[in-house]
Scaffold this active site. Structure first.
Site, PDB file in Angstrom:
ATOM      1  N   HIS A  70       2.113   3.650   4.405  1.00 49.00           N
ATOM      2  CA  HIS A  70       1.601   2.791   5.478  1.00 49.00           C
ATOM      3  C   HIS A  70       0.107   2.974   5.647  1.00 49.00           C
ATOM      4  O   HIS A  70      -0.441   4.027   5.322  1.00 49.00           O
ATOM      5  CB  HIS A  70       2.333   3.081   6.795  1.00 49.00           C
ATOM      6  N   ALA A  71      -0.533   1.936   6.151  1.00 49.46           N
ATOM      7  CA  ALA A  71      -1.973   2.018   6.407  1.00 49.46           C
ATOM      8  C   ALA A  71      -2.333   1.134   7.584  1.00 49.46           C
ATOM      9  O   ALA A  71      -1.785   0.048   7.752  1.00 49.46           O
ATOM     10  CB  ALA A  71      -2.757   1.575   5.172  1.00 49.46           C
TER      11      ALA A  71
END
Lengths: 155, 112
Positions: A70-71
């Site tokens: 995730h970012a």
């Protein structure tokens, strides 16, 4: 900023039935390319750097054959979920040493708060919590089947 | 990639650090199965990224980071995503550049 409905964060172009690679970095590259083509990301190369930094914090494989990288990044325009499957499995340093067969990439724009982003990640992890959910995603033969399951658990 | 990639990297590292340093977020991530072992390494990476950023941007970036929680924001459809002011056409960066300053809030603007 809130999390959108599953129908707005996941579309047919963001489903990769068979990922090409067996290592996390090229897999993330393949998924970012998809998100870029879907218009959800600018500066895809830069986003790959951010995802690689996140992996250095600790591998995003969470066990049971699942990784949820995730970012939250300035390169992301809109919240998006990219789903990839791998029959051969990806070596991702999972806590249970299992290879990863399902990858859910969670992308949030920088404007999202930390709490909203983590909530979004939690929903993605929740989508693959049970054996039945994972198997349904692995066995799905069409995008519609996958989208239907994600709508049930994420929306 | 933007010639300001180091500043973008610094920004994303700061977002990540702020997430994992917030106790409620870190606790939730750990419960979800994530290992958060590399925070010190990430801080060192931040120092390295900051050292590569053009020095003229650092004071502005750090001041806005301290004040608003983010030193850099994107421009979308000519709107600053920090203070939501519509920017005049003249606020756009020169050709080939991607950064300017928001005269309303003082954040650095990233024009993707």
């Amino acid at each position: 900023m809130t999390i959108g409905e599953a129908s707005t964060v996941f579309d047919t172009s963001l489903f990769i039935p068979e990922l090409r690679y067996r290592k996390p970095e090229p897999v993330l590259g393949e998924m970012v390319t998809r998100a870029s083509r879907a218009g959800a990301v600018t500066a895809g190369r830069f986003l790959r750097t951010s995802l690689a930094l996140r992996e250095r914090l600790g591998p995003t494989a969470v066990g049971k054959g699942v990784a949820v990288p995730h970012a939250r990044s300035i390169a992301v325009l809109e919240p998006r979920l990219v789903l990839g499957r791998s029959r051969q499995g990806i070596e991702w340093s999972a806590p249970d040493d299992e290879v990863v067969r399902l990858v859910l990439l969670v992308l949030s724009p920088a404007e999202a708060s930390a709490e909203v982003h983590v909530e979004w990640v939690a929903r993605a992890v929740g989508a693959v919590r049970t054996v039945r959910q994972r198997q349904r995603l692995l066995d799905a033969e069409s995008f519609d089947e996958v989208a239907s399951l994600l709508r049930e658990v994420i929306a | 990639m933007s010639r300001h990639a180091d500043l973008l990297e610094l920004h994303d590292i700061d977002l990540l650090l702020r997430t994992v340093q917030r106790e409620s977020c870190a606790t939730r991530l750990r419960r979800l199965g994530y290992r958060l072992e590399g925070i010190d390494a990430l801080r060192r990476r931040r120092e390295r990224a900051a050292s590569r950023v053009e020095p003229r941007w650092i004071p502005t970036y750090e001041r806005a980071l301290s004040r608003y929680g983010r030193g850099l924001v994107a421009v979308r459809e000519r709107v600053c995503q920090g203070c939501f002011v519509t920017l005049p056409t003249s606020a756009a960066p020169d050709h080939g550049d991607t950064l300017t300053l928001c005269e309303s809030c003082g954040r650095i603007l990233y024009w993707p």
